[in-house]
Design a protein around this motif. Structure first.
Motif, PDB file in Angstrom:
ATOM      1  N   GLU A  52      -1.365 -21.501 -21.762  1.00  0.00           N
ATOM      2  CA  GLU A  52      -1.621 -20.797 -23.020  1.00  0.00           C
ATOM      3  C   GLU A  52      -0.342 -20.540 -23.819  1.00  0.00           C
ATOM      4  O   GLU A  52      -0.228 -20.930 -24.961  1.00  0.00           O
ATOM      5  CB  GLU A  52      -2.335 -19.467 -22.743  1.00  0.00           C
ATOM      6  N   CYS A  53       0.637 -19.871 -23.200  1.00  0.00           N
ATOM      7  CA  CYS A  53       1.859 -19.491 -23.928  1.00  0.00           C
ATOM      8  C   CYS A  53       3.023 -20.436 -23.662  1.00  0.00           C
ATOM      9  O   CYS A  53       4.070 -20.315 -24.287  1.00  0.00           O
ATOM     10  CB  CYS A  53       2.253 -18.058 -23.595  1.00  0.00           C
ATOM     11  N   HIS A  54       2.849 -21.360 -22.720  1.00  0.00           N
ATOM     12  CA  HIS A  54       3.831 -22.386 -22.375  1.00  0.00           C
ATOM     13  C   HIS A  54       5.127 -21.813 -21.809  1.00  0.00           C
ATOM     14  O   HIS A  54       6.132 -22.507 -21.754  1.00  0.00           O
ATOM     15  CB  HIS A  54       4.115 -23.300 -23.577  1.00  0.00           C
ATOM     16  N   THR A  55       5.101 -20.555 -21.384  1.00  0.00           N
ATOM     17  CA  THR A  55       6.261 -19.932 -20.749  1.00  0.00           C
ATOM     18  C   THR A  55       6.275 -20.325 -19.276  1.00  0.00           C
ATOM     19  O   THR A  55       5.230 -20.268 -18.615  1.00  0.00           O
ATOM     20  CB  THR A  55       6.172 -18.392 -20.876  1.00  0.00           C
ATOM     21  N   PRO A  56       7.440 -20.724 -18.735  1.00  0.00           N
ATOM     22  CA  PRO A  56       7.491 -21.052 -17.304  1.00  0.00           C
ATOM     23  C   PRO A  56       7.015 -19.864 -16.452  1.00  0.00           C
ATOM     24  O   PRO A  56       7.351 -18.713 -16.725  1.00  0.00           O
ATOM     25  CB  PRO A  56       8.972 -21.357 -17.058  1.00  0.00           C
ATOM     26  N   ILE A  57       6.263 -20.177 -15.435  1.00  0.00           N
ATOM     27  CA  ILE A  57       5.747 -19.138 -14.535  1.00  0.00           C
ATOM     28  C   ILE A  57       6.750 -18.987 -13.407  1.00  0.00           C
ATOM     29  O   ILE A  57       7.031 -19.943 -12.676  1.00  0.00           O
ATOM     30  CB  ILE A  57       4.352 -19.514 -13.997  1.00  0.00           C
ATOM     31  N   PHE A  62       0.050 -16.709  -9.445  1.00  0.00           N
ATOM     32  CA  PHE A  62      -0.360 -17.085 -10.796  1.00  0.00           C
ATOM     33  C   PHE A  62      -1.865 -17.233 -10.808  1.00  0.00           C
ATOM     34  O   PHE A  62      -2.517 -17.164  -9.778  1.00  0.00           O
ATOM     35  CB  PHE A  62       0.323 -18.383 -11.251  1.00  0.00           C
ATOM     36  N   ASN A  63      -2.410 -17.422 -11.966  1.00  0.00           N
ATOM     37  CA  ASN A  63      -3.846 -17.640 -12.126  1.00  0.00           C
ATOM     38  C   ASN A  63      -4.047 -19.081 -12.536  1.00  0.00           C
ATOM     39  O   ASN A  63      -3.118 -19.753 -12.974  1.00  0.00           O
ATOM     40  CB  ASN A  63      -4.401 -16.724 -13.222  1.00  0.00           C
ATOM     41  N   GLN A  64      -5.290 -19.523 -12.426  1.00  0.00           N
ATOM     42  CA  GLN A  64      -5.577 -20.868 -12.884  1.00  0.00           C
ATOM     43  C   GLN A  64      -6.867 -20.878 -13.686  1.00  0.00           C
ATOM     44  O   GLN A  64      -7.765 -20.085 -13.455  1.00  0.00           O
ATOM     45  CB  GLN A  64      -5.663 -21.840 -11.715  1.00  0.00           C
ATOM     46  N   LYS A  65      -6.917 -21.773 -14.626  1.00  0.00           N
ATOM     47  CA  LYS A  65      -8.105 -21.969 -15.445  1.00  0.00           C
ATOM     48  C   LYS A  65      -8.272 -23.475 -15.604  1.00  0.00           C
ATOM     49  O   LYS A  65      -7.355 -24.146 -16.080  1.00  0.00           O
ATOM     50  CB  LYS A  65      -7.940 -21.269 -16.806  1.00  0.00           C
ATOM     51  N   ASP A  66      -9.409 -23.977 -15.177  1.00  0.00           N
ATOM     52  CA  ASP A  66      -9.695 -25.410 -15.246  1.00  0.00           C
ATOM     53  C   ASP A  66      -8.594 -26.237 -14.603  1.00  0.00           C
ATOM     54  O   ASP A  66      -8.192 -27.285 -15.114  1.00  0.00           O
ATOM     55  CB  ASP A  66      -9.913 -25.853 -16.704  1.00  0.00           C
ATOM     56  N   GLY A  67      -8.053 -25.760 -13.485  1.00  0.00           N
ATOM     57  CA  GLY A  67      -7.045 -26.501 -12.739  1.00  0.00           C
ATOM     58  C   GLY A  67      -5.649 -26.439 -13.320  1.00  0.00           C
ATOM     59  O   GLY A  67      -4.755 -27.152 -12.861  1.00  0.00           O
ATOM     60  N   GLU A  68      -5.417 -25.606 -14.310  1.00  0.00           N
ATOM     61  CA  GLU A  68      -4.096 -25.470 -14.915  1.00  0.00           C
ATOM     62  C   GLU A  68      -3.581 -24.055 -14.696  1.00  0.00           C
ATOM     63  O   GLU A  68      -4.350 -23.099 -14.705  1.00  0.00           O
ATOM     64  CB  GLU A  68      -4.161 -25.761 -16.415  1.00  0.00           C
ATOM     65  N   PRO A  69      -2.251 -23.910 -14.538  1.00  0.00           N
ATOM     66  CA  PRO A  69      -1.692 -22.572 -14.315  1.00  0.00           C
ATOM     67  C   PRO A  69      -1.747 -21.714 -15.574  1.00  0.00           C
ATOM     68  O   PRO A  69      -1.595 -22.212 -16.688  1.00  0.00           O
ATOM     69  CB  PRO A  69      -0.240 -22.854 -13.910  1.00  0.00           C
ATOM     70  N   VAL A  70      -1.971 -20.427 -15.361  1.00  0.00           N
ATOM     71  CA  VAL A  70      -1.995 -19.458 -16.457  1.00  0.00           C
ATOM     72  C   VAL A  70      -1.218 -18.230 -15.978  1.00  0.00           C
ATOM     73  O   VAL A  70      -1.457 -17.736 -14.881  1.00  0.00           O
ATOM     74  CB  VAL A  70      -3.441 -19.051 -16.838  1.00  0.00           C
ATOM     75  N   CYS A  71      -0.315 -17.736 -16.813  1.00  0.00           N
ATOM     76  CA  CYS A  71       0.438 -16.536 -16.426  1.00  0.00           C
ATOM     77  C   CYS A  71      -0.506 -15.326 -16.411  1.00  0.00           C
ATOM     78  O   CYS A  71      -1.579 -15.340 -17.016  1.00  0.00           O
ATOM     79  CB  CYS A  71       1.622 -16.299 -17.364  1.00  0.00           C
ATOM     80  N   THR A  72      -0.085 -14.294 -15.723  1.00  0.00           N
ATOM     81  CA  THR A  72      -0.917 -13.099 -15.562  1.00  0.00           C
ATOM     82  C   THR A  72      -1.276 -12.464 -16.900  1.00  0.00           C
ATOM     83  O   THR A  72      -2.418 -12.076 -17.128  1.00  0.00           O
ATOM     84  CB  THR A  72      -0.192 -12.077 -14.662  1.00  0.00           C
ATOM     85  N   GLN A  73      -0.315 -12.380 -17.805  1.00  0.00           N
ATOM     86  CA  GLN A  73      -0.562 -11.737 -19.107  1.00  0.00           C
ATOM     87  C   GLN A  73      -1.587 -12.525 -19.926  1.00  0.00           C
ATOM     88  O   GLN A  73      -2.510 -11.943 -20.497  1.00  0.00           O
ATOM     89  CB  GLN A  73       0.744 -11.597 -19.873  1.00  0.00           C
ATOM     90  N   CYS A  74      -1.437 -13.831 -19.996  1.00  0.00           N
ATOM     91  CA  CYS A  74      -2.399 -14.643 -20.764  1.00  0.00           C
ATOM     92  C   CYS A  74      -3.773 -14.626 -20.113  1.00  0.00           C
ATOM     93  O   CYS A  74      -4.797 -14.585 -20.805  1.00  0.00           O
ATOM     94  CB  CYS A  74      -1.906 -16.079 -20.904  1.00  0.00           C
TER      95      CYS A  74
END
Length: 195
Positions: A52-57, A62-74
């Protein structure tokens, strides 16, 4: 509930455990220094970023959505339900009721008792949830004799509703069970006391 996934960070030089070169899932280049391994893929640490925000995790989870990493805030701002009561994201158990989402501890009776309603039956009025006692107290018809809520069958007489046990003769105080009765000072009088 948030779907945390543990991030596996290891140091590799040029080869992964299988003996082949590790290729970054983002840039498709060979990873020659540090490597991030997660979601069955490998990344350069700077390329393992939130979708979502493209910031390195950099956190260890971490979280995932549809097999992609997502940071906690997003993940919290984009994918979690927001509690109707407090407006905060719901990270734990979610109560879905009345077309809304609630933290379990915020789904409470809208009456004076404020009892938790999670896992309990409740009554709805104007988009609010109520326990049976408060619902009856606030919204049920009231007996014109005792002023308490009528939750069962009512006797309708003398411009009001009565509990069966409250519809009593003004003179002898016995319940009036007959469909005929007299009226004195807008109160019922049984046929025995009239005679």
């Amino acid at each position: 509930m948030m779907g945390f996934t543990n991030l596996i960070r290891t140091h590799f030089d040029f080869l992964n455990h299988s003996g082949s070169e590790a290729i970054c899932a983002k840039c498709n280049e060979v990873i020659s220094q540090r490597i991030v391994t997660a979601l069955d893929k490998s990344w350069h640490p700077e390329h393992f970023a939130c979708r979502e925000c493209h910031t390195p995790i950099t956190e260890s989870t971490f979280n995932q959505k549809d097999g992609e990493p997502v940071c906690t805030q997003c993940y919290a701002s984009k994918y979690l339900d927001v509690c109707f009561s407090c407006g905060e994201p719901i990270k734990g158990k979610t109560i879905k009721a009345l077309g809304r989402a609630w933290h379990e501890e915020h789904f409470i009776c809208g009456g004076s008792c404020q009892k938790p309603l999670s896992g309990a039956s409740f009554y709805e009025k104007d988009g609010n949830a109520y326990c049976k006692d408060d619902y009856d107290f606030l919204f049920a018809a009231k007996c014109i004799h005792c002023y308490k809520p009528i939750t069962d069958k009512a006797i309708i007489a003398l411009n009001g509703k009565w509990h069966k046990d409250c519809f009593r003769c003004k003179m002898c105080d016995k319940p009036i069970t007959s469909s005929t009765f007299a009226v004195e000072d807008n109160k019922p009088v049984c046929t025995e006391c009239v005679a």
